[in-house]
Design an enzyme around this catalytic site. Structure first.
Site, PDB file in Angstrom:
ATOM      1  N   GLU A 153     -37.516  77.770  -1.975  1.00 59.46           N
ATOM      2  CA  GLU A 153     -36.771  76.708  -1.301  1.00 59.46           C
ATOM      3  C   GLU A 153     -37.106  75.344  -1.900  1.00 59.46           C
ATOM      4  OE1 GLU A 153     -34.406  77.490   1.898  1.00 59.46           O
ATOM      5  OE2 GLU A 153     -34.455  78.476  -0.055  1.00 59.46           O
ATOM      6  N   THR A 206     -27.019  70.281   0.768  1.00 56.47           N
ATOM      7  CA  THR A 206     -28.188  70.219   1.637  1.00 56.47           C
ATOM      8  C   THR A 206     -28.942  68.901   1.480  1.00 56.47           C
ATOM      9  OG1 THR A 206     -28.426  72.609   1.591  1.00 56.47           O
ATOM     10  CG2 THR A 206     -30.365  71.337   2.220  1.00 56.47           C
TER      11      THR A 206
END
Length: 338
Positions: A153, A206
């Site tokens: 991530e 994001t």
């Protein structure tokens, strides 16, 4: 070179028997709904579909390569040092001190949209790490795999958070109590809980969504949010659907992020009018999630939302799913023959 953020001392005594290593494995890892509306960066759950698939094969030459990526419209790098799946597999092999002895090639098949708010990068990373661990005979527990998933991530979006990778890896609903060190708690999944997820085909990166979030919030709003999170956790343990409905409300993140999602409040009105327990943003969006306790209600709401979006010239994908308590699963495997 292994990521500096990884503390791998707990792997120093692992013994790997390469003679019994599998020659090929195919793994599915699920999409996830991060935040669960009121639990920004600390709550998430896995769904049954969609998800990503990784095929991993042993090669005679050491190293990690990517043979093929499908379903990404050419957006993901084939460079093994830049792709989160291959990079994290390489980190794991280095941590186990076997990177000079093991070679694998990877096929990544994306079965969900990138940038959808459904944990696309998390599903890919989890599938890859679960695959290499399976090939090696499962020397690592899921708890030991998790830091490598979090590193994926960090590579994908610049922030090493676990609200997508934890439920994708563990299955079910997870609570991230702390990040340094990682402290993840699995929470019971009420049997009747059903999610209807709709992905409007609009672009909400994001990183952009995170930049909109305020650094400071009003104390009264923080207190409201804490009460909602605590109420939701209690409701999940008690299977109290009325309390779930009262608790799954976001006063901190939704007001800002909703600006980036066309027709958000119109979709929310449709969901709540037709029997939803709650409605909100999945992850950073633009996907939205309706929480219900009935599959037919969830399907009806998803259809109505998609119809509304189509009337406003917005294409969308829809998924209806119960909570996936399994997490990643092996679809096929083959043993190595010397």
């Amino acid at each position: 070179m292994m990521a500096n953020n990884l503390n791998v001392e707990y792997l120093k005594d692992k013994i790997i028997n390469l003679d019994s290593m599998l020659s090929e494995v195919r793994v599915f890892a699920p999409a996830t709904v991060a935040n669960m509306i009121c639990g920004f960066d600390i709550l998430g759950f896995a769904v049954e579909a969609p998800g990503d698939e990784v095929v991993m094969r042993r090669t005679t030459q050491p190293g990690v390569t990517i043979r093929k990526i499908t379903g990404d419209d050419g957006r993901l790098p084939l460079d093994p040092g830049k792709n989160t799946v291959s990079a994290c597999v390489q980190y794991l092999l280095q941590a186990l001190n076997i990177s000079s002895k093991v070679g694998v090639e990877i096929e990544l098949h994306k079965h969900m949209p990138i940038g959808s708010g459904l944990g696309s990068s998390a599903a890919s990373t989890v599938a890859g790490l679960f695959a290499i661990n399976t090939m090696l005979g499962n020397p690592l527990t899921k708890e030991e795999l998790l830091p490598f998933c979090v590193e994926g991530e960090r590579l994908a979006c610049g922030t090493g958070h676990a609200d997508n990778v934890a439920p994708a890896l563990y299955g079910g609903i997870t609570l991230i109590r702390g990040n340094e060190p990682l402290d993840v708690i699995s929470i019971p999944s009420p049997k009747e809980l059903v999610a209807a997820v709709v992905f409007p085909q609009v672009d909400v990166p994001t990183r952009d969504a995170r930049q909109l979030i305020k650094d400071k919030v009003l104390l009264k709003d923080a207190v409201t949010q804490w009460g909602n999170i605590a109420g939701l956790v209690a409701a999940l343990f008690k299977e109290d659907y009325d309390l779930i409905a009262r608790s799954m409300k976001d006063v901190l993140i939704e007001p800002t992020r909703a600006i980036l999602i066309p027709q958000f409040y119109e979709m929310k009105e449709i969901a709540l009018k037709h029997g939803a327990l709650s409605f909100g943003i999945s992850g950073s969006g633009p996907s939205v999630v309706t929480i219900t306790r009935d599959e037919k209600i969830a399907e009806d709401i998803a259809d109505k939302i998609q119809t509304h979006l189509k009337e406003n010239e917005i294409d969308s994908f829809g998924y209806v799913s119960r909570v996936n308590v399994e997490g990643p699963r092996i679809l096929d495997q083959k043993f190595f023959k010397a």
